[in-house]
Design an enzyme around this catalytic site. Structure first.
Site, PDB file in Angstrom:
ATOM      1  N   HIS A 150       0.825  -1.092  -0.809  1.00  0.00           N
ATOM      2  CA  HIS A 150      -0.149   0.110  -0.380  1.00  0.00           C
ATOM      3  C   HIS A 150       0.883   1.018   0.149  1.00  0.00           C
ATOM      4  O   HIS A 150       0.678   2.319   0.048  1.00  0.00           O
ATOM      5  CB  HIS A 150      -1.255  -0.298   0.948  1.00  0.00           C
ATOM      6  N   ASP A 181       0.586  -7.241   1.345  1.00  0.00           N
ATOM      7  CA  ASP A 181       0.322  -6.690   1.809  1.00  0.00           C
ATOM      8  C   ASP A 181       2.813  -6.210   1.816  1.00  0.00           C
ATOM      9  O   ASP A 181       2.743  -5.616   2.467  1.00  0.00           O
ATOM     10  CB  ASP A 181       0.271  -5.286   2.692  1.00  0.00           C
ATOM     11  N   SER A 255       5.296   2.714   7.939  1.00  0.00           N
ATOM     12  CA  SER A 255       3.936   1.093   7.489  1.00  0.00           C
ATOM     13  C   SER A 255       5.423   0.746   6.402  1.00  0.00           C
ATOM     14  O   SER A 255       6.060   1.597   5.484  1.00  0.00           O
ATOM     15  CB  SER A 255       3.093   1.817   6.565  1.00  0.00           C
TER      16      SER A 255
END
Length: 335
Positions: A150, A181, A255
């Site tokens: 993402h 992911d 992230s």
């Protein structure tokens, strides 16, 4: 100048041939022997604590180190046991041995040598980009960075800011797995050394971990942030067996960053924070893709990566942060 003074306080080194008689040895604790087995004369030797982002000063202050000769390194006991060692050879190649436990094995032989990475022109962020977001990545192989899918999804251009302040451009396409992911990016220009993934022992609930990355870039300082925590659960949302639940607090921008154990080995990839606005009375619930899941993804992508067992003495969080720092990059997504 200050860095040189600190290094001299840390290390006192004397170059000696391998066959030096015992009677000629300097008094004090036994030295660590650094041996040149590359077949080429070395013009520079560097030895620094593992995780340090730079190599410090050249220790060969008495001239080159011929092939087959050794260099005796006397180490201050307070310097610890883990060192990175580097020889720069007269033909321009380098031989590097990282994370050497000099207490357990006080002899380091450097053999393989590789040409230094060719210079890559720096990229420049586009100030006119319509939409910019950021995340974190970490080096898993030569010019190869892992992050979350993402973080790179929908980007027209991806840049990485390296620990030494350079901006490097990713070369498309990225390898991605949307279900997990996870993504890998090829970023030429030597963004940093590869981190090692932990292979054993199995991760347990309650283990201490460190998350490293760039949360809230543009709001907080530009420096990476370190947060400590624990493995809370061995599964994620809805019993997802590919994730850990962790208490190391993360924010947008974390992230894709590494989750490391207390020996500096990767046990996960930071992926998400439970949104407390949608789930009432819940705070500081965070998740990371398991390291073994990330390793399986890399194998499917044909990536060769480093592994290590975590069976030694735990390091401090600061030392783990030093290891992560030299291999962790800020990712800028431009649309």
């Amino acid at each position: 100048m200050r860095a040189s003074i600190l290094l001299l306080a840390l290390l006192v080194a004397l170059p000696l041939p391998l066959a030096l008689p015992a009677a000629a040895q300097a008094p004090g604790p036994d030295p660590v022997r650094i041996v040149n087995r590359t077949g080429v004369e070395a013009t520079a030797l560097h030895a620094v604590r593992s995780g340090r982002p730079d190599w410090g000063s050249n220790l060969l202050n008495r001239g080159p180190l011929p092939d087959g000769f050794g260099f005796n390194l006397r180490v201050n006991p307070d310097a610890g046991c883990r060192f990175d060692v580097r020889l720069v050879l007269s033909d321009g190649r380098e031989s590097v041995a990282r994370d050497q436990d000099i207490c357990a094995t006080p002899r380091v032989e450097l053999t393989a040598a590789a040409a230094p990475a060719p210079a890559v022109a720096q990229a420049r962020p586009n100030p006119n980009a319509r939409n910019v977001s950021s995340g974190t990545g970490f080096v898993v192989g030569a010019d190869l960075v892992m992050t979350n899918q993402h973080v790179v999804d929908g980007c027209d251009r991806i840049l990485a800011r390296t620990p030494d302040g350079r901006w490097l451009a990713a070369v498309p396409p990225a390898r991605v797995d949307a279900a997990l992911d996870l993504a890998t990016l090829r970023i030429p220009g030597n963004p940093g050394p590869a981190l090692s993934f932990r292979t054993a022992p199995a991760v347990r609930r309650g283990e201490s971990v460190v998350a490293y990355g760039f949360p809230l870039a543009g709001l907080l300082s530009a420096d990476p942030k370190l947060t400590r925590g624990e493995i809370n659960a061995l599964a994620g949302i809805r019993n997802d067996q590919n994730n850990f639940q962790i208490s190391a607090e993360v924010q947008p921008g974390n992230s894709g960053g590494p989750l490391l154990d207390m020996q500096g080995n990767v046990v996960g990839v930071v992926v998400a924070k439970l949104d407390s606005r949608r789930v009432q009375n819940v705070d500081n619930v965070n998740f990371a893709v398991k390291g073994e899941t990330a390793q399986a993804f890399l194998r499917r992508a044909g990536v060769t990566f480093r592994t290590a067992e975590s069976r030694g003495t735990d390091r401090s969080a600061a030392d783990v942060g030093d290891i992560a720092h030299r291999s962790t990059v800020l990712l800028r997504c431009e649309r």
